[in-house]
Design a protein around this motif. Structure first.
Motif, PDB file in Angstrom:
ATOM      1  N   TYR A 121      78.430   1.228 -10.347  1.00  0.00           N
ATOM      2  CA  TYR A 121      77.022   1.247  -9.949  1.00  0.00           C
ATOM      3  C   TYR A 121      76.305   2.538 -10.341  1.00  0.00           C
ATOM      4  CZ  TYR A 121      77.788  -2.677  -6.715  1.00  0.00           C
ATOM      5  OH  TYR A 121      78.059  -3.885  -6.169  1.00  0.00           O
ATOM      6  N   ASP A 145      80.139  -8.031  -3.946  1.00  0.00           N
ATOM      7  CA  ASP A 145      80.047  -6.892  -4.853  1.00  0.00           C
ATOM      8  C   ASP A 145      79.497  -7.339  -6.203  1.00  0.00           C
ATOM      9  OD1 ASP A 145      80.443  -4.136  -5.429  1.00  0.00           O
ATOM     10  OD2 ASP A 145      82.375  -4.569  -6.365  1.00  0.00           O
ATOM     11  N   HIS A 148      75.713  -8.077  -6.002  1.00  0.00           N
ATOM     12  CA  HIS A 148      74.926  -6.845  -5.963  1.00  0.00           C
ATOM     13  C   HIS A 148      74.811  -6.245  -7.360  1.00  0.00           C
ATOM     14  CE1 HIS A 148      74.437  -2.487  -4.330  1.00  0.00           C
ATOM     15  NE2 HIS A 148      73.286  -3.015  -4.627  1.00  0.00           N
TER      16      HIS A 148
END
Length: 198
Positions: A121, A145, A148
Motif C-alpha cells: 500500500y 485486503d 482495499h
C-alpha cells in the motif's frame, strides 16, 4: 508457448522480508538478462505469484528501491497476476495466534511503522496492469485486503481487475490457475495475452 521462470528466495530466519524481496528482484533482473536464451522476450514478462510470492511480485511492481539495487532502472514486466497476496503488513489479522504475530513482526518489522514500510500500500504511485485474486473460503481477511488494494488502485485510474475463486481455499489457487478450463486459468491466459501483445 510460454517460457516459465520459477525463482526461489531465502526465508526467515535466514533473512527478513527485505532479503526475500532482494532475491526476487535479482531473479527478475536475471530473467531480463537471460530469458532470450530460452526463447522468451525481456519485453513480454508477466509476474505471477501466490501468497508470499504474490506479495513479492506486487512490491517489486511498486517500490523501485529493490529494482535499482538489482540493476534495473524500471519495472520490466507488462503486468502482475497475484493469487491471494497480502498488501498490508502493518497489523496482524484478527484472531491470528500470538506465535504467528511474533513471526510476522520478526519478518516485517517490530514496530507498526516498520511493517507499514514493508507494505505494498505504501508505494502505490503508478499504474501497472494488475489482477488481484483471492479465495472464497478463508478467514475473510485476504479478500478484504484485496478489495482495499483494488479500490486504491482504481483511485489511481489503474488497469486493475479483481477476481474471487469460488469454493476455494488459500492453497487451492496455484493448482486452479494451472487447470485448463478453470475460470482462474482462463483469466490468467487472457491477461497474459492482453498485456504482452499490446
Amino acid at each position: 508457448g510460454y517460457v516459465v521462470v520459477i525463482p526461489s528466495y531465502r526465508l526467515y530466519p535466514e533473512v527478513t522480508v527485505r532479503g526475500a524481496v532482494n532475491d526476487a528482484a535479482d531473479a527478475l533482473a536475471w530473467t531480463v538478462s537471460h530469458v532470450a536464451r530460452y526463447g522468451g522476450s525481456p519485453r513480454r514478462i508477466v509476474l505471477l505469484g501466490h501468497s508470499a510470492g504474490g506479495y513479492l511480485a506486487a512490491i517489486l511492481a511498486f517500490d523501485p528501491t529493490y529494482l535499482r539495487a538489482a540493476g534495473l532502472q524500471h519495472f520490466p514486466a507488462r503486468g502482475v497476476f497475484e493469487l491471494s497476496a497480502d498488501y498490508s503488513n502493518r497489523d496482524p489479522d484478527p484472531g491470528e495466534p500470538a506465535n504467528y504475530v511474533a513471526i510476522d513482526h520478526a519478518i516485517y518489522g517490530e514496530t507498526a511503522e516498520e511493517r507499514d514500510a514493508n507494505s505494498v500500500y505504501r508505494y502505490l504511485h503508478r499504474t501497472v496492469p494488475f489482477v488481484a485474486t483471492c479465495e472464497s473460503i478463508d478467514p475473510g481477511t485476504q479478500c478484504i485486503d484485496r478489495d482495499h488494494f483494488v479500490a486504491l488502485m482504481r483511485g489511481l485510474n489503474s488497469a486493475v481487475e479483481s477476481f474471487t475463486e469460488p469454493h476455494a481455499r488459500h492453497d487451492d489457487l496455484p493448482s486452479r490457475v494451472a487447470a485448463r478450463r478453470n475460470p482462474l486459468n482462463m483469466l490468467f491466459r487472457h491477461f497474459v495475452r492482453r498485456v504482452t501483445l499490446r
